[in-house]
Design a protein around this motif. Structure first.
Motif, PDB file in Angstrom:
ATOM      1  N   HIS A 116       0.843  -1.200   0.000  1.00 38.40           N
ATOM      2  CA  HIS A 116       0.000   0.000   0.000  1.00 38.40           C
ATOM      3  C   HIS A 116       0.885   1.259   0.000  1.00 38.40           C
ATOM      4  O   HIS A 116       0.679   2.177  -0.800  1.00 38.40           O
ATOM      5  CB  HIS A 116      -0.912  -0.033   1.229  1.00 38.40           C
ATOM      6  CG  HIS A 116      -1.815   1.150   1.375  1.00 38.40           C
ATOM      7  ND1 HIS A 116      -3.179   1.059   1.231  1.00 38.40           N
ATOM      8  CD2 HIS A 116      -1.557   2.461   1.658  1.00 38.40           C
ATOM      9  CE1 HIS A 116      -3.705   2.259   1.401  1.00 38.40           C
ATOM     10  NE2 HIS A 116      -2.756   3.134   1.673  1.00 38.40           N
ATOM     11  N   HIS A 120       1.842   4.425  -2.935  1.00 37.04           N
ATOM     12  CA  HIS A 120       1.935   5.875  -2.700  1.00 37.04           C
ATOM     13  C   HIS A 120       3.284   6.428  -3.197  1.00 37.04           C
ATOM     14  O   HIS A 120       3.350   7.516  -3.757  1.00 37.04           O
ATOM     15  CB  HIS A 120       1.770   6.202  -1.217  1.00 37.04           C
ATOM     16  CG  HIS A 120       0.358   6.029  -0.715  1.00 37.04           C
ATOM     17  ND1 HIS A 120      -0.748   6.343  -1.469  1.00 37.04           N
ATOM     18  CD2 HIS A 120      -0.123   5.591   0.485  1.00 37.04           C
ATOM     19  CE1 HIS A 120      -1.852   6.102  -0.763  1.00 37.04           C
ATOM     20  NE2 HIS A 120      -1.505   5.629   0.423  1.00 37.04           N
ATOM     21  N   GLU A 138      -5.821   6.808  -2.476  1.00 39.83           N
ATOM     22  CA  GLU A 138      -6.204   5.626  -1.708  1.00 39.83           C
ATOM     23  C   GLU A 138      -6.924   4.591  -2.577  1.00 39.83           C
ATOM     24  O   GLU A 138      -6.832   3.403  -2.306  1.00 39.83           O
ATOM     25  CB  GLU A 138      -7.045   6.024  -0.492  1.00 39.83           C
ATOM     26  CG  GLU A 138      -6.327   6.962   0.481  1.00 39.83           C
ATOM     27  CD  GLU A 138      -4.954   6.470   0.942  1.00 39.83           C
ATOM     28  OE1 GLU A 138      -4.694   5.252   0.887  1.00 39.83           O
ATOM     29  OE2 GLU A 138      -4.125   7.310   1.341  1.00 39.83           O
ATOM     30  N   ALA A 141      -3.988   2.778  -4.036  1.00 39.24           N
ATOM     31  CA  ALA A 141      -3.247   1.997  -3.031  1.00 39.24           C
ATOM     32  C   ALA A 141      -4.041   0.775  -2.572  1.00 39.24           C
ATOM     33  O   ALA A 141      -3.492  -0.315  -2.438  1.00 39.24           O
ATOM     34  CB  ALA A 141      -2.874   2.878  -1.842  1.00 39.24           C
ATOM     35  N   TYR A 169     -11.934   4.643   3.630  1.00 38.93           N
ATOM     36  CA  TYR A 169     -11.137   3.959   2.616  1.00 38.93           C
ATOM     37  C   TYR A 169     -11.945   2.962   1.803  1.00 38.93           C
ATOM     38  O   TYR A 169     -11.597   2.664   0.672  1.00 38.93           O
ATOM     39  CB  TYR A 169      -9.922   3.278   3.260  1.00 38.93           C
ATOM     40  CG  TYR A 169      -8.798   4.234   3.542  1.00 38.93           C
ATOM     41  CD1 TYR A 169      -9.064   5.554   3.917  1.00 38.93           C
ATOM     42  CD2 TYR A 169      -7.476   3.848   3.414  1.00 38.93           C
ATOM     43  CE1 TYR A 169      -8.037   6.444   4.168  1.00 38.93           C
ATOM     44  CE2 TYR A 169      -6.439   4.743   3.673  1.00 38.93           C
ATOM     45  CZ  TYR A 169      -6.725   6.031   4.043  1.00 38.93           C
ATOM     46  OH  TYR A 169      -5.697   6.904   4.284  1.00 38.93           O
TER      47      TYR A 169
HETATM   48 ZN   LIG Z   1      -2.796   5.155   1.981  1.00 41.71          ZN
END
Ligand SMILES: [Zn+2]
Length: 220
Positions: A116, A120, A138, A141, A169
């Motif tokens: 993850h 980024h 997000e 990710a 998320y």
């Molecule tokens: Zn993140």
């Protein structure tokens, strides 16, 4: 202790040594998919991965005052990216500490946390570190890692909340799932790399994702 694996420098304690190789095997394999998605090259400077075996120290280290102000500190953070003297460091809670919370007791999830943060890193470099909307960061990710693939999709915020960083998320993941299931790679890459294009497309993507969810729920 310190260990070099491909482009990673891993900093850990004796207690973590039994599972580092298992985690890193998964990370090395999946990192190539991330690199391919961004049409990037393997990161040329080392990425540090630091394992923390004390939760309180870890929390103190990763939580910044600006995070607190923006209210973006999760209750149980397990990993966070930091830039220290130009070095990229992925701070990670060790298995000993994670396993105290039974939800986080799988070593495989530690690889996902690293992946993850890697998304980024590659995403920031691909867009030339330009400021962009949180939802795309997000969405990429959580889908390229992938973190919520075993859970139901949902989009339970309105558009305004979404672009004002609603911080949910699973909503971001669902937007990403719509993109990956329905859109062309180059289109997603343009959204990732071009913040102005992203702003212009976001509302349409939001409503398309809602439609997509309705369709999925109808066929169930
Ligand atoms: Zn993140």
């Amino acid at each position: 202790m310190e260990k070099q694996i491909r482009n990673f420098t891993i900093i850990y304690k004796e207690i973590d040594s039994s599972y580092i190789d298992i985690i890193m095997q998964e990370v090395l394999k999946e990192e190539l998919k991330i690199i391919n998605f961004f049409k990037a090259k393997l990161h040329n400077s080392p990425i540090y991965i630091k394992f923390w075996d004390n939760k309180e120290e870890f929390k103190k280290h990763i939580v910044t005052s600006s995070d607190i102000k923006k209210n973006i500190v999760p209750n149980n953070p397990c990993g966070k990216l930091a830039k220290i003297d130009d070095k990229l460091v992925i701070n990670l809670l060790s298995y000993k500490e994670r396993s105290k919370k039974n939800k986080l007791d799988e070593i495989a999830l530690m690889a996902t946390t690293i992946l993850h943060e890697l998304v980024h890193i590659y995403h920031a470099e691909a867009r030339g570190h330009k400021k962009t909307l949180l939802w795309i960061k997000e969405a990429l990710a959580t889908n390229l890692a992938p973190q919520y693939s075993d859970q139901d999709l949902k989009l339970n915020c309105d558009y305004k909340d979404l672009i004002n960083d609603c911080q949910d998320y699973k909503n971001y993941y669902t937007m990403g799932r719509y993109l990956f299931d329905n859109c062309d790679h180059n289109y997603i890459l343009e959204l990732a790399n071009n913040p102005i294009f992203l702003v212009n497309e976001s509302e349409n993507i939001f409503y398309k994702t809602k439609e997509y969810l309705n369709q999925i729920n109808k066929t169930r």
